[in-house]
Design a protein around this motif. Structure first.
Motif, short mmCIF file in Angstrom:
data_model
loop_
_atom_site.label_atom_id
_atom_site.label_comp_id
_atom_site.label_asym_id
_atom_site.label_seq_id
_atom_site.Cartn_x
_atom_site.Cartn_y
_atom_site.Cartn_z
N ARG A 1 0.83 -1.20 0.00
CA ARG A 1 0.00 0.00 0.00
C ARG A 1 0.86 1.24 0.00
O ARG A 1 1.84 1.37 0.72
N ALA A 2 0.49 2.20 -0.83
CA ALA A 2 1.18 3.48 -0.89
C ALA A 2 0.18 4.54 -1.33
O ALA A 2 -0.94 4.22 -1.69
N SER A 3 0.59 5.79 -1.29
CA SER A 3 -0.32 6.87 -1.59
C SER A 3 0.25 7.81 -2.63
O SER A 3 1.44 8.07 -2.67
N ALA A 4 -0.64 8.32 -3.47
CA ALA A 4 -0.35 9.45 -4.33
C ALA A 4 -1.02 10.67 -3.72
O ALA A 4 -1.88 10.55 -2.86
N THR A 5 -0.65 11.84 -4.19
CA THR A 5 -1.19 13.09 -3.64
C THR A 5 -1.89 13.86 -4.73
O THR A 5 -1.38 13.98 -5.85
N VAL A 6 -3.07 14.39 -4.41
CA VAL A 6 -3.80 15.21 -5.38
C VAL A 6 -3.02 16.51 -5.58
O VAL A 6 -2.73 17.23 -4.62
N PRO A 7 -2.64 16.82 -6.83
CA PRO A 7 -1.90 18.07 -7.06
C PRO A 7 -2.81 19.28 -6.98
O PRO A 7 -4.03 19.18 -7.12
N ALA A 8 -2.22 20.44 -6.73
CA ALA A 8 -2.99 21.68 -6.77
C ALA A 8 -3.43 21.95 -8.19
O ALA A 8 -2.74 21.62 -9.16
N ALA A 9 -4.61 22.57 -8.34
CA ALA A 9 -5.12 22.87 -9.68
C ALA A 9 -4.24 23.88 -10.39
O ALA A 9 -4.18 23.91 -11.61
N SER A 10 -3.54 24.71 -9.66
CA SER A 10 -2.59 25.66 -10.24
C SER A 10 -1.49 25.90 -9.23
O SER A 10 -1.61 25.55 -8.06
N SER A 11 -0.42 26.50 -9.67
CA SER A 11 0.71 26.74 -8.77
C SER A 11 0.33 27.69 -7.65
O SER A 11 0.94 27.71 -6.59
N ALA A 12 -0.74 28.49 -7.88
CA ALA A 12 -1.17 29.44 -6.86
C ALA A 12 -2.15 28.84 -5.87
O ALA A 12 -2.45 29.45 -4.84
N ALA A 13 -2.66 27.65 -6.18
CA ALA A 13 -3.67 27.04 -5.31
C ALA A 13 -3.04 26.59 -4.00
O ALA A 13 -1.92 26.10 -3.96
N ALA A 14 -3.77 26.76 -2.95
CA ALA A 14 -3.28 26.35 -1.63
C ALA A 14 -4.13 25.20 -1.11
O ALA A 14 -5.29 25.04 -1.48
N VAL A 15 -3.51 24.39 -0.25
CA VAL A 15 -4.25 23.32 0.40
C VAL A 15 -5.17 23.94 1.44
O VAL A 15 -4.72 24.68 2.32
N ARG A 16 -6.45 23.67 1.34
CA ARG A 16 -7.42 24.29 2.25
C ARG A 16 -7.44 23.56 3.59
O ARG A 16 -7.37 22.35 3.64
N VAL A 17 -7.57 24.34 4.64
CA VAL A 17 -7.67 23.78 5.98
C VAL A 17 -9.13 23.68 6.41
O VAL A 17 -9.51 22.77 7.14
N ALA A 18 -9.97 24.60 5.94
CA ALA A 18 -11.38 24.60 6.29
C ALA A 18 -12.23 24.36 5.05
O ALA A 18 -11.86 24.77 3.94
N GLY A 19 -13.35 23.71 5.23
CA GLY A 19 -14.24 23.41 4.12
C GLY A 19 -15.26 24.51 3.90
O GLY A 19 -15.22 25.57 4.53
N PRO A 20 -16.21 24.27 2.98
CA PRO A 20 -17.22 25.28 2.69
C PRO A 20 -18.18 25.47 3.85
O PRO A 20 -18.79 24.52 4.33
N LEU A 21 -18.29 26.71 4.30
CA LEU A 21 -19.18 27.07 5.40
C LEU A 21 -20.00 28.29 5.00
O LEU A 21 -19.58 29.10 4.18
N GLY A 22 -21.18 28.42 5.60
CA GLY A 22 -22.04 29.54 5.29
C GLY A 22 -22.82 29.32 4.01
O GLY A 22 -23.04 28.17 3.60
N ALA A 23 -23.23 30.38 3.35
CA ALA A 23 -24.04 30.28 2.14
C ALA A 23 -23.22 30.64 0.92
O ALA A 23 -22.52 31.65 0.90
#
Length: 413
Positions: free
Chosen positions: A227-249
């Motif tokens: 077993r091993a893992s790959a990592t989802v790449p950022a959609a662009s070089s400017a994209a950041a890994v999000r710490v919080a999900g969608p909240l609010g409206a």
């Protein structure tokens, strides 16, 4: 002031710290509906929710099961699955029969195949590629492949559509993400050698129309491999890994989360009722341990927010609770050395009282760091009874700090 003492944090290869287990007759490494695992607070059962898509009726079934056979506590996991805690002795068979019989769980072999993580917004995000329509044909193709009965129970897909809440930085055995060419996805898997076609270093380019077949082929190819893992790449070089999900409206959706991803059966029932009333009975669990109500009419979003806030859910992205992660700790896990849940609540309360903005904080009861597999701004790692090693952005700053001192450090980060 904590001294600087750089060292790598002790995160497990897939965030669990558990050893790889594969092959016929292996002991299952993961909790599941058919494999209730003993923990300090009773049995732990995990329900895989493919793509995080679940209906209100199914969610109500989960709430009823949590009350009837467990402690009533339900957790949303970082793979947008559900966990029932405190399953009572002798209740596992009845629990499994109820969840499989109602269709909430597909049973042991189906659940092992259907470990599919999707972004929660999809068609609700104009900047994302809508991956949702691929879910049903993928599940059908996985179910139709008998060889996949032998999958490692930790095997999983992450299929990303990018956008505001993409899956950048998430890990899985097989990862698919958009490329710069319209209609073409990049597919990579963790077990290939660096540079080999299909590996994380050099993803295989696949037309979207062929993606389901490519994913099934990758799953079959994983059989018998470590077993091993790959990592989802950022959609662009400017994209950041999000710490919080969608909240609010948002545009057509409302997002919320139980504090620390843990809710009692009453709150789960309130979520199911809200989905029935406002979002056509549909919900999407998120890998940030929250939930999205899709297709909510503009004139009903405020009422929905009021209802779920009254149920105790976090709906404001400025709430410090939105970025604090914790495992069950000594309250729920035999490995827990510290009261991770209690300490996390104390951190949240202190930051709320001081008016501090959200800060990424991870509180782990032991060195396995099950709740979060990447370093955050502050990570407290249980290293002894009521003591933490303290990390800042992945660097070790102090060892064996008493909880009473480590909590204010994290609260003031």
């Amino acid at each position: 002031m904590l001294p600087e003492n750089k060292a790598a944090p002790p995160f497990g290869e897939d965030g669990t710290g558990a050893p790889s287990q594969s092959g016929p007759g292996r002991a299952l490494a993961c909790p599941s509906v058919d494999n209730v695992v003993a923990r300090a607070d009773g049995g732990l059962a995990r329900i895989r929710v493919p793509g995080g898509r679940i209906g209100a009726a199914a969610l109500q079934t989960v709430a009823d099961a949590a009350q009837r056979w467990g402690s009533g506590i339900v957790e949303i996991t970082s793979r947008a699955n559900l966990q029932l805690r405190g399953i009572r002795p002798g209740a596992a068979a009845a629990l499994a029969a109820a969840l499989v019989g109602s269709g909430v769980s597909g049973g042991p072999f189906a659940d092992r195949r259907r470990n599919v993580l999707l972004g929660p917004l999809g068609d609700l995000d104009p900047d994302a590629e809508d991956i949702g329509p691929l879910l049903a044909p993928l599940l059908a193709a996985l179910d139709a492949e008998p060889r996949l009965d032998g999958l490692d129970d930790k095997f999983g897909f992450a299929i990303d559509g990018g956008g505001s809440f993409g899956l950048a930085g998430r890990r899985a055995a097989v990862v698919a993400a958009p490329t710069s060419t319209s209609g073409v996805m990049g597919v990579c898997w963790g077990w290939a050698a660096d540079g080999e076609e299909g590996s994380s270093a050099r993803p295989r380019r696949v037309a979207r129309s062929e993606l389901v077949d490519a994913l099934v082929e990758a799953a079959v190819g994983s059989l018998g491999r470590p077993r091993a893992s790959a990592t989802v790449p950022a959609a662009s070089s400017a994209a950041a890994v999000r710490v919080a999900g969608p909240l609010g409206a948002g545009a057509g959706w409302v997002g919320a989360m139980p504090t620390l991803g843990r809710a009692d059966a009453k709150a789960i029932t309130a979520m199911a009722a809200a989905a029935s009333r406002y979002s056509d009975g549909l919900l999407r669990l998120t890998p940030w341990r929250g939930v999205v109500f899709p297709a909510v009419a503009a004139d009903e979003r405020a009422a929905l927010l009021d209802d779920i806030k009254a149920a105790g859910l976090v709906v404001d992205a400025s709430d410090p609770a939105s970025t604090v992660v914790a495992c069950a700790g000594s309250r729920g896990c035999t490995s827990g050395l510290t009261d991770a849940i209690g300490d996390a609540h104390r951190i949240i309360a202190a930051r709320r009282e001081s008016g501090a903005p959200p800060a990424p904080v991870h509180v782990s009861g032991c060195a396995k760091c099950c709740a979060q597999h990447t370093p955050l701004a502050v990570t407290l790692v249980g290293s002894g009874p009521d003591r933490y090693d303290v990390y800042a952005d992945g660097d070790l700053r102090a060892r064996a700090v008493p909880s009473a001192e480590a909590v204010p450090v994290a609260a003031g980060s």
